[in-house]
Scaffold this motif. Structure first.
Motif, PDB file in Angstrom:
ATOM      1  N   VAL A 158      10.796 -12.215   9.081  1.00  0.00           N
ATOM      2  CA  VAL A 158       9.826 -11.456   9.870  1.00  0.00           C
ATOM      3  C   VAL A 158       8.518 -11.215   9.125  1.00  0.00           C
ATOM      4  O   VAL A 158       7.524 -10.857   9.731  1.00  0.00           O
ATOM      5  CB  VAL A 158      10.371 -10.085  10.341  1.00  0.00           C
ATOM      6  N   LEU A 159       8.538 -11.395   7.811  1.00  0.00           N
ATOM      7  CA  LEU A 159       7.268 -11.244   7.105  1.00  0.00           C
ATOM      8  C   LEU A 159       7.244 -12.035   5.812  1.00  0.00           C
ATOM      9  O   LEU A 159       8.285 -12.435   5.281  1.00  0.00           O
ATOM     10  CB  LEU A 159       6.964  -9.765   6.819  1.00  0.00           C
ATOM     11  N   LYS A 160       6.015 -12.273   5.367  1.00  0.00           N
ATOM     12  CA  LYS A 160       5.808 -12.980   4.116  1.00  0.00           C
ATOM     13  C   LYS A 160       5.362 -11.913   3.129  1.00  0.00           C
ATOM     14  O   LYS A 160       4.360 -11.229   3.363  1.00  0.00           O
ATOM     15  CB  LYS A 160       4.691 -13.993   4.336  1.00  0.00           C
ATOM     16  N   VAL A 169       9.490 -15.355   2.282  1.00  0.00           N
ATOM     17  CA  VAL A 169       9.709 -14.975   3.674  1.00  0.00           C
ATOM     18  C   VAL A 169      11.058 -14.255   3.755  1.00  0.00           C
ATOM     19  O   VAL A 169      12.061 -14.773   3.274  1.00  0.00           O
ATOM     20  CB  VAL A 169       9.713 -16.228   4.577  1.00  0.00           C
ATOM     21  N   GLU A 215       0.333  -1.923  -0.016  1.00  0.00           N
ATOM     22  CA  GLU A 215       0.056  -1.157   1.198  1.00  0.00           C
ATOM     23  C   GLU A 215       0.604  -1.871   2.434  1.00  0.00           C
ATOM     24  O   GLU A 215       1.201  -1.249   3.319  1.00  0.00           O
ATOM     25  CB  GLU A 215      -1.462  -1.018   1.322  1.00  0.00           C
ATOM     26  N   LYS A 216       0.427  -3.190   2.467  1.00  0.00           N
ATOM     27  CA  LYS A 216       0.909  -3.948   3.622  1.00  0.00           C
ATOM     28  C   LYS A 216       2.416  -3.731   3.808  1.00  0.00           C
ATOM     29  O   LYS A 216       2.900  -3.536   4.921  1.00  0.00           O
ATOM     30  CB  LYS A 216       0.617  -5.441   3.436  1.00  0.00           C
ATOM     31  N   VAL A 226       3.243  -0.213   5.149  1.00  0.00           N
ATOM     32  CA  VAL A 226       3.005  -0.111   6.589  1.00  0.00           C
ATOM     33  C   VAL A 226       4.080  -0.873   7.371  1.00  0.00           C
ATOM     34  O   VAL A 226       4.592  -0.395   8.382  1.00  0.00           O
ATOM     35  CB  VAL A 226       1.583  -0.609   6.932  1.00  0.00           C
ATOM     36  N   MET A 227       4.460  -2.048   6.878  1.00  0.00           N
ATOM     37  CA  MET A 227       5.513  -2.833   7.540  1.00  0.00           C
ATOM     38  C   MET A 227       6.836  -2.073   7.505  1.00  0.00           C
ATOM     39  O   MET A 227       7.574  -2.038   8.490  1.00  0.00           O
ATOM     40  CB  MET A 227       5.702  -4.190   6.827  1.00  0.00           C
ATOM     41  N   ARG A 271     -12.703  -1.068  -1.361  1.00  0.00           N
ATOM     42  CA  ARG A 271     -11.561  -1.356  -0.509  1.00  0.00           C
ATOM     43  C   ARG A 271     -11.774  -2.631   0.308  1.00  0.00           C
ATOM     44  O   ARG A 271     -10.914  -3.509   0.356  1.00  0.00           O
ATOM     45  CB  ARG A 271     -11.394  -0.168   0.414  1.00  0.00           C
ATOM     46  N   LYS A 302      -9.678  -6.091   0.008  1.00  0.00           N
ATOM     47  CA  LYS A 302      -8.971  -6.663   1.159  1.00  0.00           C
ATOM     48  C   LYS A 302      -9.434  -8.103   1.413  1.00  0.00           C
ATOM     49  O   LYS A 302      -8.635  -8.958   1.799  1.00  0.00           O
ATOM     50  CB  LYS A 302      -9.207  -5.818   2.413  1.00  0.00           C
ATOM     51  N   ASP A 303     -10.720  -8.367   1.198  1.00  0.00           N
ATOM     52  CA  ASP A 303     -11.229  -9.733   1.349  1.00  0.00           C
ATOM     53  C   ASP A 303     -10.598 -10.649   0.309  1.00  0.00           C
ATOM     54  O   ASP A 303     -10.213 -11.775   0.600  1.00  0.00           O
ATOM     55  CB  ASP A 303     -12.760  -9.760   1.203  1.00  0.00           C
ATOM     56  N   LYS A 349      -6.946 -11.511   1.019  1.00  0.00           N
ATOM     57  CA  LYS A 349      -6.800 -12.523   2.062  1.00  0.00           C
ATOM     58  C   LYS A 349      -6.686 -13.919   1.432  1.00  0.00           C
ATOM     59  O   LYS A 349      -5.857 -14.717   1.836  1.00  0.00           O
ATOM     60  CB  LYS A 349      -8.025 -12.427   2.991  1.00  0.00           C
TER      61      LYS A 349
END
Lengths: 362, 96
Positions: free
Chosen positions: A38-40, A47, A238-239, A242-243, A269, A273-274, A277
């Motif tokens: 469901v997530l990486k 995964v 953080e990701k 939140v997940m 911040r 975040k950039d 990515k």
């Protein structure tokens, strides 16, 4: 090892096959449990399925706690709870780990009510929910009872430019005061990996070497009289927080503070975040860089002592909270903002005017 | 085709503070997340564009899930939306 690789090939092949036949693409969990991923994970690119993600997420925090010896059996630990995602997940995970690995800790929620109508009063409802869900004692301390001022009233005095200085300084001390009242051995805060990477960047950008030196510490203690702070989520993205909250259906409060544009942190911040990515490991990489930095002996090290006025941890005399409070009570709210010499001049000026006023009365 | 749209973590603030909505998409066209983001931008977004999008994708820090699966596993913008999909947008950028 070989077996592992073969399975990986099969999974890749299968997912391509699915893809080509324009069916919904399925990527299987890397842990070979047979479930759908469901997530990486940003840290490892693995995964994982929901269950394996929960396990990995919790295990990593457990390892952070044990490797760094954050707690000792029998301790009372306050969890700094704002009702936001980080502290909600922290409270949840601490409860889970405390039971699963028999940490034998007494966990208590500690919240600070800054007195911001429409923001903190709502988020405190979330904390009360945490209290009921996790069966933990909750202590709410307000700026009003500690300092005689709410943030709403402070903003009326100072306007919207330096209000975050007051809030930050007061909150830091309020947590110390709350910890003392609750007689806890340490305070756990919800700072996550993204927060710390952001702070490293900000301190570099500002040339704030004193803070740069200590901002990656997982445990900060200001000497024997102060209660240490620990960051169990220091290496948690953080990701993933939140997940985790999303998949576990944890309820948290996510409204931005009505007073806080905090522009400078916002830039750091957005930049981070950039970068994340294109290179998800960047967050861990920045923390690692911060941890490995060594500083010249010629750089003055801040010595933490105790404020002689209020008795709480400070690296200056009197502490920043006392100066800010004096400013508010004198009607000189800008007193603690900027250089100390400027503040001293403002005070002298006011004292002089008072003196003159008294003279005129006679 | 019917789909469900879900906002969380503060992302709902950008969409008139509505956390969940049911949508009917035009059946005549093939919908990818790329084209759907454009649709959202033109029809649903009520706050500033830069708070939601960066280029043709979402702003970094906003998570996208389809039926509770991270869109990174589904081809991100190229994912073709299926009937009954639940698409979630969760902000990581709010509060703490």
């Amino acid at each position: 090892m070989m077996k592992f690789k073969i399975t990986e090939v099969v999974v890749t092949f299968l997912s391509r096959l699915y893809c080509n036949t324009s069916l919904i693409m399925v990527v299987l969990c890397k842990a070979n449990c047979g479930n759908k991923g469901v997530l990486k994970r940003p840290k490892t690119s693995d995964v994982l399925c929901k269950e394996c993600f929960f396990k990995a997420f919790e295990l990593e925090i457990h390892e952070t706690i044990t490797r760094n010896k954050l707690f000792k059996s029998g301790q009372r630990v306050a969890i700094a709870a704002s009702g936001g995602k980080d502290s909600t997940v922290l409270a949840h995970v601490m409860k889970v780990l405390n039971e699963r690995y028999s940490y034998n800790l007494k966990l208590i929620l500690l919240s600070i009510d800054e007195g911001i109508t429409g923001y903190r009063d709502d988020s405190l409802e979330t904390v009360k929910q945490n209290r009921d869900d996790y069966q933990m004692e909750l202590k709410i301390l307000s700026y009003e009872e500690l300092y005689g001022w709410t943030m709403d009233r402070i903003v009326e005095q100072i306007g919207r430019s330096n209000n975050c200085t007051f809030c930050g300084v007061f909150r830091r001390q309020a947590l110390d005061r709350g910890a003392k009242m609750l007689e806890v051995d340490c305070v756990a805060t919800g700072h996550n990996a993204d927060d710390i990477a952001e702070t490293v960047l900000m301190n570099i950008l500002r040339g704030d070497i004193a803070r740069l030196r200590r901002c990656t510490d997982i445990c900060t203690s200001g000497g024997e009289d102060s209660i240490p702070r620990v960051k169990p989520l220091k290496y948690t993205y953080e990701k993933e927080i939140v997940m985790y909250a999303h998949f576990k259906k944890l309820v948290y409060f996510s409204t931005e503070c009505i007073f806080a544009p905090n522009a400078y942190r916002g830039h750091a911040r957005a930049f981070l975040k950039d970068l994340e990515k294109v290179r998800p490991s960047v967050i861990m990489d920045i923390i690692h860089s911060g941890e490995q930095m060594r500083f010249k002996d010629t750089i003055k090290k801040q010595i933490r002592g105790i404020c002689q006025t209020c008795g709480f941890v400070s690296s200056c005399q009197p502490c920043k909270a006392c100066i800010l409070l004096e400013g508010l009570n004198r009607g000189l709210p800008k007193l603690g903002i900027g250089k100390k010499s400027k503040g001293d001049r403002m005070k002298a000026q006011q004292d002089l005017e008072k003196l003159h006023r008294v003279k005129n009365d006679f | 085709m019917d789909i469900t749209l879900d906002f969380g973590g503060g992302a709902e603030v950008l969409f008139n503070n509505i956390k969940k909505r049911e949508l009917k998409l035009d059946d005549g066209t093939k919908w990818t997340l790329r084209s759907f983001l454009q649709y959202m931008k033109d029809n649903l977004l009520t706050d500033r564009l830069e708070l939601f999008m960066q280029g043709e994708s979402v702003r970094p820090g906003i998570l996208v899930l389809v039926n509770d699966t991270d869109w990174e596993l589904l081809g991100e913008l190229d994912y073709e939306i299926q009937p009954k999909d639940t698409i979630s947008f969760i902000s990581t950028l709010h509060g703490g």
